[in-house]
Design an enzyme around this catalytic site. Structure first.
Site, short mmCIF file in Angstrom:
data_model
loop_
_atom_site.label_atom_id
_atom_site.label_comp_id
_atom_site.label_asym_id
_atom_site.label_seq_id
_atom_site.Cartn_x
_atom_site.Cartn_y
_atom_site.Cartn_z
N ASP A 106 0.97 -1.65 0.24
CA ASP A 106 -0.33 -0.10 -0.39
C ASP A 106 1.19 1.15 -0.20
O ASP A 106 0.45 2.32 -0.57
CB ASP A 106 -1.15 0.18 0.92
CG ASP A 106 -1.54 -1.41 1.39
OD1 ASP A 106 -1.80 -1.99 0.12
OD2 ASP A 106 -2.20 -1.65 2.39
N ARG A 164 -5.45 0.40 0.36
CA ARG A 164 -7.10 0.88 1.52
C ARG A 164 -7.25 2.19 0.87
O ARG A 164 -7.51 2.48 0.19
CB ARG A 164 -5.93 -0.01 3.17
CG ARG A 164 -5.89 -1.38 2.60
CD ARG A 164 -5.29 -1.61 4.56
NE ARG A 164 -5.27 -2.95 4.75
CZ ARG A 164 -5.28 -3.68 5.85
NH1 ARG A 164 -4.81 -2.50 6.86
NH2 ARG A 164 -5.29 -4.53 6.54
N VAL A 197 -4.62 -10.42 -7.23
CA VAL A 197 -3.34 -10.43 -7.97
C VAL A 197 -2.60 -9.96 -7.96
O VAL A 197 -1.50 -10.02 -8.24
CB VAL A 197 -3.91 -10.41 -9.35
CG1 VAL A 197 -3.12 -10.91 -10.80
CG2 VAL A 197 -4.89 -11.67 -9.32
N ARG A 231 -14.35 1.41 -26.07
CA ARG A 231 -14.89 1.18 -24.90
C ARG A 231 -14.26 1.66 -23.39
O ARG A 231 -13.07 1.66 -24.03
CB ARG A 231 -15.51 0.15 -24.06
CG ARG A 231 -16.59 -1.17 -24.68
CD ARG A 231 -15.75 -2.76 -24.47
NE ARG A 231 -16.85 -3.55 -24.66
CZ ARG A 231 -16.95 -4.75 -25.47
NH1 ARG A 231 -16.06 -5.40 -24.87
NH2 ARG A 231 -18.09 -5.56 -25.69
P1 ATP Z 1 -1.02 -4.59 4.92
O1 ATP Z 1 -1.43 -2.85 5.22
O2 ATP Z 1 -0.39 -4.84 4.25
O3 ATP Z 1 -1.61 -5.34 4.68
P2 ATP Z 1 -0.88 -4.37 7.77
O4 ATP Z 1 0.57 -4.78 8.60
O5 ATP Z 1 -0.95 -3.18 8.23
O6 ATP Z 1 -0.55 -5.04 6.94
P3 ATP Z 1 -3.53 -5.29 9.24
O7 ATP Z 1 -3.84 -6.36 9.32
O8 ATP Z 1 -3.83 -4.06 9.82
O9 ATP Z 1 -2.28 -5.70 8.44
O10 ATP Z 1 -2.21 -5.48 10.63
C1 ATP Z 1 -1.55 -7.19 11.15
C2 ATP Z 1 -1.66 -7.50 12.57
O11 ATP Z 1 -1.52 -6.68 13.06
C3 ATP Z 1 -2.75 -7.80 13.09
O12 ATP Z 1 -3.39 -8.63 12.73
C4 ATP Z 1 -2.67 -7.90 14.44
O13 ATP Z 1 -2.51 -8.93 14.99
C5 ATP Z 1 -1.87 -6.47 14.41
N1 ATP Z 1 -2.16 -4.97 14.67
C6 ATP Z 1 -2.47 -4.32 14.03
N2 ATP Z 1 -3.30 -2.67 15.07
C7 ATP Z 1 -3.12 -3.81 16.41
C8 ATP Z 1 -2.89 -2.43 17.58
N3 ATP Z 1 -2.85 -1.99 17.89
N4 ATP Z 1 -2.02 -3.24 18.26
C9 ATP Z 1 -1.54 -4.16 18.24
N5 ATP Z 1 -1.38 -5.13 17.24
C10 ATP Z 1 -1.89 -4.89 16.23
#
Ligand code: ATP
Length: 323
Positions: free
Chosen positions: A128, A172, A255, A163
């Site tokens: 992202d 996101r 994908v 088209r």
């Molecule tokens: P992407 O944006 O690439 O999908 P991301 O790291 O932002 O990756 P998320 O699903 O937002 O993905 O977070 C991954 C994991 O991080 C969550 O499932 C949770 O286990 C942990 N996490 C997220 N927010 C918190 C928080 N506020 N406190 C503790 N752990 C957290």
């Protein structure tokens, strides 16, 4: 005493994560440290899925997308009890520090661990590119190139049928992927989460494209935009007679995550891995390893959590000039 360091990947997988895992393990082993891998992100920390890893265990993975350690979303880690269990499991194995590879949510989790006194270093990885503390994150380049290939292909078929095509890309609430793939792919219009869309104005842009003799019109829509592919299609279908062209939409979805990592992402992952090991060696924890102005940097986690990187408005201006 030998340092014992674990590494995990969490949240959405991103091409280049394997290069980062490989680099963390190999650079750690070169320092004489004992290295561990955690399966399925924070879930693995809580359930004790933690294994010693050596140089050979990360052979043959640099060219593979996804993450060899597996990833997961783990709601239990958002609770203090869940995190206490994770820390207990690490202490039982003598693990003294953790490298966490992931995006915004994941690094919020790292920050929470750090606040509980456990030494953590984060590595910026998400397709992202919404994470503060790094100009670019692992996976973005590969995801961009996959979106670009889809745009190029859609343009070929769009030209044959007069088209308009809508391509929805991931990201996101961040429009970076849509904006950059739209500019690189020569899209006629781009919808972004950061900027409200006027569908009438967008329709006029597409109409003007046909009137000026273009054989196709392509819109790149961000999944988090007010007008994503579904909403734009609904608008175009409702107004079909007035607009004078038909519309097809494609949602790229997952994908976009699954590609073979580009050279850029493999090198970024490798550099970030070394950056994390060197930060730990300096005793620097509670930081995110990223790249700012082409340099490998560390930024305190407390400065980046809860924030989302702002879109570069100069790039938005460029996209408008080129449509
Ligand atoms: P992407 O944006 O690439 O999908 P991301 O790291 O932002 O990756 P998320 O699903 O937002 O993905 O977070 C991954 C994991 O991080 C969550 O499932 C949770 O286990 C942990 N996490 C997220 N927010 C918190 C928080 N506020 N406190 C503790 N752990 C957290």
């Amino acid at each position: 005493m030998t340092k014992k360091v674990a590494v995990l990947t969490s949240g959405g997988d991103a091409p280049g994560m394997n290069a980062a895992i490989r680099s963390v393990i190999r650079c750690g082993v070169r320092k004489g440290w004992q290295m561990f891998g955690v399966q399925h992100g924070y879930q693995g920390l809580i359930s004790g899925n933690i294994y010693e890893m050596n140089t050979r265990d990360v052979g043959g993975i640099i060219q593979r997308g996804g993450t060899m350690l597996g990833s997961a979303r783990c709601p239990e880690f958002m609770t203090v009890d869940g995190r206490k269990l994770a820390i207990r499991n690490m202490y039982q194995l003598g693990i003294d520090s953790l490298v966490v590879i992931g995006g915004n949510g994941t690094q919020t989790g790292s920050y929470e661990l750090h606040r509980m006194g456990f030494p953590v270093v984060g590595i910026a990885s998400t397709i992202d590119n919404d994470l503060c503390g790094s100009d670019i994150t692992i996976g973005v380049d590969t995801a961009l190139n996959i979106a670009l290939e889809a745009i190029d292909r859609l343009k070929v078929t769009a030209s044959s049928h007069q088209r308009a095509f809508i391509l929805e890309v991931m990201g996101r609430k961040c429009g970076y992927l849509a904006l950059m793939s739209g500019i690189a792919g020569g899209a006629e219009a781009i919808t972004l989460p950061e900027i409200p869309t006027d569908p009438e104005e967008l329709a006029q842009t597409l109409q003007a494209a046909y009137e000026h003799g273009k054989s196709h019109a392509l819109v790149v829509a961000a999944e988090g935009a007010d007008y994503n592919a579904a909403k734009l299609t609904e608008f175009f279908v409702t107004n079909r007679d007035r607009l004078g062209f038909s519309v097809r939409s494609t949602i790229l979805g997952h994908v976009q995550r699954g590609g073979t990592p580009s050279a850029y992402d493999r090198n970024l992952g490798s550099r970030f891995g070394l950056g994390a090991i060197e930060a730990l060696d300096r005793g620097e924890t509670g930081v995110l390893v990223g790249q700012i102005a082409s340099k490998i940097t560390t930024t305190p986690l407390e400065d980046i959590v809860g924030k989302t990187k702002a879109l570069d408005m100069e790039l938005v201006r460029l996209a408008k000039l080129l449509d």
